[in-house]
Structure formats: C-alpha cells, structure tokens
Design a protein around this motif. Sequence first.
Motif, PDB file in Angstrom:
ATOM      1  N   ARG A   1       0.965  -1.093  -0.063  1.00  0.00           N
ATOM      2  CA  ARG A   1      -0.012  -0.164   0.013  1.00  0.00           C
ATOM      3  C   ARG A   1       1.072   1.174   0.080  1.00  0.00           C
ATOM      4  NH1 ARG A   1      -3.302  -2.681   3.695  1.00  0.00           N
ATOM      5  NH2 ARG A   1      -2.179  -1.836   5.430  1.00  0.00           N
ATOM      6  N   ARG A   2       1.909   1.291   0.694  1.00  0.00           N
ATOM      7  CA  ARG A   2       2.830   2.273   0.790  1.00  0.00           C
ATOM      8  C   ARG A   2       3.518   2.950  -0.456  1.00  0.00           C
ATOM      9  NH1 ARG A   2       8.066   3.670   1.327  1.00  0.00           N
ATOM     10  NH2 ARG A   2       8.751   1.619   1.230  1.00  0.00           N
ATOM     11  N   LEU A   3       4.006   1.680  -1.132  1.00  0.00           N
ATOM     12  CA  LEU A   3       4.607   1.705  -2.403  1.00  0.00           C
ATOM     13  C   LEU A   3       3.669   2.261  -3.463  1.00  0.00           C
ATOM     14  CD1 LEU A   3       6.996  -1.395  -2.464  1.00  0.00           C
ATOM     15  CD2 LEU A   3       7.559   1.040  -2.125  1.00  0.00           C
ATOM     16  N   GLY A   4       2.443   1.593  -3.339  1.00  0.00           N
ATOM     17  CA  GLY A   4       1.656   2.050  -4.443  1.00  0.00           C
ATOM     18  C   GLY A   4       0.744   3.512  -4.375  1.00  0.00           C
ATOM     19  N   LYS A   5       0.811   4.078  -3.126  1.00  0.00           N
ATOM     20  CA  LYS A   5       0.251   5.184  -2.515  1.00  0.00           C
ATOM     21  C   LYS A   5       1.445   6.225  -3.195  1.00  0.00           C
ATOM     22  CE  LYS A   5      -0.784   8.285   1.126  1.00  0.00           C
ATOM     23  NZ  LYS A   5      -0.972   8.296   2.661  1.00  0.00           N
ATOM     24  N   ARG A   6       2.695   5.876  -3.234  1.00  0.00           N
ATOM     25  CA  ARG A   6       3.862   6.715  -3.647  1.00  0.00           C
ATOM     26  C   ARG A   6       3.709   6.676  -5.018  1.00  0.00           C
ATOM     27  NH1 ARG A   6       6.485  11.224  -3.759  1.00  0.00           N
ATOM     28  NH2 ARG A   6       8.360  11.270  -4.143  1.00  0.00           N
ATOM     29  N   TYR A   7       3.505   5.694  -5.743  1.00  0.00           N
ATOM     30  CA  TYR A   7       3.466   5.556  -7.032  1.00  0.00           C
ATOM     31  C   TYR A   7       2.442   6.301  -7.781  1.00  0.00           C
ATOM     32  CZ  TYR A   7       3.182   3.076 -11.915  1.00  0.00           C
ATOM     33  OH  TYR A   7       3.182   2.917 -13.061  1.00  0.00           O
ATOM     34  N   SER A   8       1.293   6.406  -7.019  1.00  0.00           N
ATOM     35  CA  SER A   8       0.188   7.036  -7.586  1.00  0.00           C
ATOM     36  C   SER A   8       0.422   8.748  -7.352  1.00  0.00           C
ATOM     37  CB  SER A   8      -1.164   6.946  -6.606  1.00  0.00           C
ATOM     38  OG  SER A   8      -1.531   5.510  -6.757  1.00  0.00           O
ATOM     39  N   GLN A   9       1.239   8.998  -6.441  1.00  0.00           N
ATOM     40  CA  GLN A   9       1.651  10.360  -6.241  1.00  0.00           C
ATOM     41  C   GLN A   9       2.612  10.838  -7.360  1.00  0.00           C
ATOM     42  OE1 GLN A   9       3.546  10.269  -2.360  1.00  0.00           O
ATOM     43  NE2 GLN A   9       1.666  10.535  -1.154  1.00  0.00           N
ATOM     44  N   LEU A  10       3.534   9.973  -7.678  1.00  0.00           N
ATOM     45  CA  LEU A  10       4.558  10.357  -8.748  1.00  0.00           C
ATOM     46  C   LEU A  10       3.768  10.294 -10.126  1.00  0.00           C
ATOM     47  CD1 LEU A  10       7.828   8.627  -7.610  1.00  0.00           C
ATOM     48  CD2 LEU A  10       7.103  11.034  -7.304  1.00  0.00           C
ATOM     49  N   THR A  11       2.874   9.462 -10.298  1.00  0.00           N
ATOM     50  CA  THR A  11       2.335   9.263 -11.529  1.00  0.00           C
ATOM     51  C   THR A  11       1.759  10.395 -12.358  1.00  0.00           C
ATOM     52  OG1 THR A  11       1.384   7.184 -11.067  1.00  0.00           O
ATOM     53  CG2 THR A  11       0.368   8.202 -13.044  1.00  0.00           C
ATOM     54  N   PRO A  12       1.257  11.497 -11.909  1.00  0.00           N
ATOM     55  CA  PRO A  12       0.991  12.856 -12.415  1.00  0.00           C
ATOM     56  C   PRO A  12       2.216  13.714 -13.062  1.00  0.00           C
ATOM     57  CG  PRO A  12      -0.494  12.537 -10.587  1.00  0.00           C
ATOM     58  CD  PRO A  12       0.465  11.628 -10.684  1.00  0.00           C
ATOM     59  N   ILE A  13       3.226  13.689 -12.175  1.00  0.00           N
ATOM     60  CA  ILE A  13       4.556  14.335 -12.611  1.00  0.00           C
ATOM     61  C   ILE A  13       4.806  13.453 -13.668  1.00  0.00           C
ATOM     62  CG2 ILE A  13       6.690  14.933 -11.613  1.00  0.00           C
ATOM     63  CD1 ILE A  13       5.618  14.834  -8.803  1.00  0.00           C
ATOM     64  N   ILE A  14       5.069  12.092 -13.725  1.00  0.00           N
ATOM     65  CA  ILE A  14       5.705  11.469 -14.607  1.00  0.00           C
ATOM     66  C   ILE A  14       5.096  11.826 -16.146  1.00  0.00           C
ATOM     67  CG2 ILE A  14       6.948   9.384 -15.518  1.00  0.00           C
ATOM     68  CD1 ILE A  14       8.319  10.681 -13.088  1.00  0.00           C
ATOM     69  N   GLU A  15       3.667  11.516 -16.173  1.00  0.00           N
ATOM     70  CA  GLU A  15       2.906  11.578 -17.245  1.00  0.00           C
ATOM     71  C   GLU A  15       3.148  13.269 -17.866  1.00  0.00           C
ATOM     72  OE1 GLU A  15      -0.953  10.506 -16.380  1.00  0.00           O
ATOM     73  OE2 GLU A  15      -0.531   8.317 -16.464  1.00  0.00           O
ATOM     74  N   THR A  16       2.939  13.831 -16.941  1.00  0.00           N
ATOM     75  CA  THR A  16       3.013  15.307 -17.476  1.00  0.00           C
ATOM     76  C   THR A  16       4.515  15.686 -18.086  1.00  0.00           C
ATOM     77  OG1 THR A  16       1.775  16.297 -15.759  1.00  0.00           O
ATOM     78  CG2 THR A  16       3.034  17.938 -16.928  1.00  0.00           C
ATOM     79  N   TYR A  17       5.499  14.932 -17.752  1.00  0.00           N
ATOM     80  CA  TYR A  17       6.869  15.187 -17.992  1.00  0.00           C
ATOM     81  C   TYR A  17       6.940  14.549 -19.527  1.00  0.00           C
ATOM     82  CZ  TYR A  17      12.036  14.291 -18.703  1.00  0.00           C
ATOM     83  OH  TYR A  17      13.202  14.249 -18.990  1.00  0.00           O
ATOM     84  N   ARG A  18       6.317  13.231 -19.728  1.00  0.00           N
ATOM     85  CA  ARG A  18       6.401  12.363 -20.931  1.00  0.00           C
ATOM     86  C   ARG A  18       5.735  13.346 -22.037  1.00  0.00           C
ATOM     87  NH1 ARG A  18       5.175   6.509 -18.294  1.00  0.00           N
ATOM     88  NH2 ARG A  18       7.214   5.916 -17.588  1.00  0.00           N
ATOM     89  N   GLN A  19       4.604  13.829 -21.742  1.00  0.00           N
ATOM     90  CA  GLN A  19       3.888  14.483 -22.609  1.00  0.00           C
ATOM     91  C   GLN A  19       4.566  15.814 -23.177  1.00  0.00           C
ATOM     92  OE1 GLN A  19      -0.091  15.572 -20.960  1.00  0.00           O
ATOM     93  NE2 GLN A  19      -0.404  13.418 -20.032  1.00  0.00           N
ATOM     94  N   LEU A  20       5.334  16.617 -22.068  1.00  0.00           N
ATOM     95  CA  LEU A  20       6.084  17.625 -22.657  1.00  0.00           C
ATOM     96  C   LEU A  20       6.955  17.223 -23.576  1.00  0.00           C
ATOM     97  CD1 LEU A  20       6.713  20.591 -22.211  1.00  0.00           C
ATOM     98  CD2 LEU A  20       8.111  19.966 -20.061  1.00  0.00           C
ATOM     99  N   LYS A  21       7.895  16.097 -23.428  1.00  0.00           N
ATOM    100  CA  LYS A  21       8.884  15.663 -24.049  1.00  0.00           C
ATOM    101  C   LYS A  21       8.387  15.301 -25.326  1.00  0.00           C
ATOM    102  CE  LYS A  21      12.327  16.285 -21.439  1.00  0.00           C
ATOM    103  NZ  LYS A  21      13.174  17.606 -21.878  1.00  0.00           N
ATOM    104  N   GLU A  22       7.096  14.628 -25.551  1.00  0.00           N
ATOM    105  CA  GLU A  22       6.508  14.326 -26.729  1.00  0.00           C
ATOM    106  C   GLU A  22       6.042  15.775 -27.557  1.00  0.00           C
ATOM    107  OE1 GLU A  22       3.215  12.006 -26.051  1.00  0.00           O
ATOM    108  OE2 GLU A  22       4.441  10.172 -25.251  1.00  0.00           O
ATOM    109  N   VAL A  23       5.753  16.647 -26.856  1.00  0.00           N
ATOM    110  CA  VAL A  23       5.333  17.894 -27.646  1.00  0.00           C
ATOM    111  C   VAL A  23       6.498  18.737 -27.964  1.00  0.00           C
ATOM    112  CG1 VAL A  23       4.171  20.189 -27.219  1.00  0.00           C
ATOM    113  CG2 VAL A  23       3.079  18.086 -26.240  1.00  0.00           C
ATOM    114  N   GLU A  24       7.446  18.652 -27.207  1.00  0.00           N
ATOM    115  CA  GLU A  24       8.856  19.278 -27.665  1.00  0.00           C
ATOM    116  C   GLU A  24       9.223  18.661 -28.931  1.00  0.00           C
ATOM    117  OE1 GLU A  24      10.432  21.106 -23.361  1.00  0.00           O
ATOM    118  OE2 GLU A  24      11.024  18.980 -24.169  1.00  0.00           O
ATOM    119  N   SER A  25       9.116  17.319 -29.190  1.00  0.00           N
ATOM    120  CA  SER A  25       9.767  16.502 -29.964  1.00  0.00           C
ATOM    121  C   SER A  25       8.776  17.099 -31.322  1.00  0.00           C
ATOM    122  CB  SER A  25       9.873  15.034 -29.997  1.00  0.00           C
ATOM    123  OG  SER A  25      10.028  14.255 -31.029  1.00  0.00           O
ATOM    124  N   ASP A  26       7.602  17.012 -31.114  1.00  0.00           N
ATOM    125  CA  ASP A  26       6.531  17.449 -32.112  1.00  0.00           C
ATOM    126  C   ASP A  26       7.062  18.985 -32.517  1.00  0.00           C
ATOM    127  OD1 ASP A  26       5.619  14.924 -32.036  1.00  0.00           O
ATOM    128  OD2 ASP A  26       3.841  15.518 -30.891  1.00  0.00           O
TER     129      ASP A  26
END
Length: 383
Positions: free
Chosen positions: A57-82
């Motif tokens: 549960r502890r690891l899953g909670k932390r993973y959920s906290q980080l997911t919006p950050i990582i997803e936003t970062y990935r989107q940013l990198k894709e847009v910069e490449s485009d």
Amino acid sequence: MGVSPPDRTRPRTGRQAQGGREDGNGKVKLDDLLGEYYELEQRLADPEVHADPAEARRLGKRYSQLTPIIETYRQLKEVESDIEAARELAAEDSSFTEEADRLTIQAEELTERLRVLLVPRDPADDKNLIMEVKAGEGGEESALFAGDLVRMYLRYAERQGWKTEVIDATHSDLGGYKDITIAFKNKGTPEPGAGVWPMLKFEGGVHRVQRVPVTESQGRIHTSAAGVLVVPEAEEIEIEVHEKDLRIDVYRSSGPGGQSVNTTDSAVRITHLPTGIVASCQNEKSQLQNKEQAMRILRARLYAEAQASADAEASAERKSQVRTVDRSERVRTYNFPENRISDHRVGYKAYNLDQVLDGDMGGVVKALVDADTKERLEAAQSS
C-alpha cells in the motif's frame, strides 16, 4: 511517530519536499523522481512485495503520487519533439508554422503544470481530514449558523465525491449544532492538490455571519460566529498512544438543552495526560463505539500537536485557527442581506452566498489554494 504539518489559517509556504531528493537549493530533482518512479514500477511488479500488504500500500500510494508528474513530463517531451519536427517542416511548408505555434503554447502549459507539480507538497495532502464546527458568540443563532456551515461542507464533499462521517454531534434546541465533528475521506488516492486536506485545510478559523436571526422579532441584522477546526486524520501506526497515558471518563449522553438521551453511561471522554489534549464522543450507542471514535479524534489532535511542537511558526498558525470564537477573530464573513461571501485572508469576495451555502465552494476554495500555490512557487524560486 509520523507527523504532519499543522493546519493553516491562511495560505503559507509548505517547505516539505513532495518526494525525491533536493539539490543544494532545496529544489526537487526531476531525474531523481524519474528514477524513483521506475524503481517503484519494478518493486510493485514483484510478487514478494505484495506478501506485505502494508508495504504494498505504501509503495502503491507513492507510485500514484508520482504518476501525474511523470505523465506530464512525458507529454512535455513528446510535444517538444513534435515542435522540433514541425519547425523543420515549416522551413519547406509554411502551413506547419501554425502547428508549431500551437504546440509551443501546449508546451508552455505543460511546463507550468510540471512546475506546480514539482513544488514541495504538504506531506498531509493525501490524508483524510477531521473537522470540528463549534457554535460561538450569538447563542442559538450561532448554533444555527454552525448547522449552515456543516450543510455547506457536506454538500461540497458530495460534489467532490468524498465520503463523510459524523463522528460526534451535540444539537441545539432549534436544530443547529453546539458542536459537531465530521470525518472527510478521500476517494482512492487523489491527484496532487485534489484531495480532502489540500482543499479544506484553509477552512480553519472563525466564520462570521451577518443576517436577521429567526429569533429576532424586530428584523434587525445580527452578527454571530462559529469556529471551524481542521486536522489531518492520523492512522494508528503513525501515532503511538499508551493506555497508561490516558484517563477515560464515562458519562451519560445528553441532547438539546442538556436532557439525557441515554439511560446508561455510554458517552466517553479521553484525556491524554502528557499533553492535556481531550477528545470525547457520545454519538454512538455503546461505550466501546464511543471510545473508538474518541480515540480517532485524539490521534488526529496528537498528530497535529506533534508537528506543532517541532515547528514554532506552524504552532502559532495552528493555535490561531480559533483563538476565541469571537466575532472579531474572523477569517470569512457570510453577509446574507447582500448575498456576499468575503474571505479576509486573500481578499476574495463574491455575491453568490446562496450558491456557496448549497455546496458550490469552488470559487473561494480556488482563491485560497491559488494563493498558497503562488507563495510556494515564489519560495521555491527564491531558495
């Protein structure tokens, strides 16, 4: 013993990191968060980890906290490449210039979102919240206003999809509340800034109402007040409470006007002797149930007190939520004749009081959250 930052009566800068390491200037390193995220993915894929439900549960909670950050970062990198590809194509076909401009605006929006997500978070942001609403000066009118506030918060919680639970309540003769304690619970793991605590933590303080009371025969406008206290709810594993440190008193439950509503001594009052903190409950039918609920309230108060002891400035803020439930010590005013709501900490004012009291608190909550976010961003940049 785990601790959380105390409640705030006005937006203040949260200095705690949301996770990951910080550089020499106190700023969270994105590379460290990426590494932590990928490590969490691997650990959560390991069946042995799930043999320990608490750790999973502890690891899953932390993973959920980080997911919006990582997803936003990935989107940013894709847009910069485009953007780079569109600019190369624009050299041969001018029609791609407009596409590059559109993508540039999108990249700026993602960059700003990522910047906000990376600001150090309040460690209590994922926690549930316990709120106490107490009548103050104004007699029955204050108790009726406390009831209005309770309905406002419950309806707002319903709009947000949160769960609520009345832990304890003392009603007044006319149907309001002398005091009431309510638990607000997140639905799953909330996105950063979208949980119960980050959206309601600024409600602590004295709320003032100006209106013609139902008890007023001359039609004169009166001013009265009710106090709101908020603390993050602590889990048992975070707060260790020893039985030897508790004094437990039982008494007969009472209703409006003080009359007995129970023929047995089922109400429970628990005093934490080392700190003098008291929690009580009379809402449940059995003494055991009331004791369990009182312990929830006590743990939450001890949780906030622990951090308050470690942080002098935060302690002053927590204690100032409701120094006295006095009409002058107000954080917000509800003016019925003008249908106006005013939050005095951030200068917010709107003329939709009827809608706010029906649970449409989005405007005032956003004003407080935005002020806090702005201050934290400024503090992070100046660090």
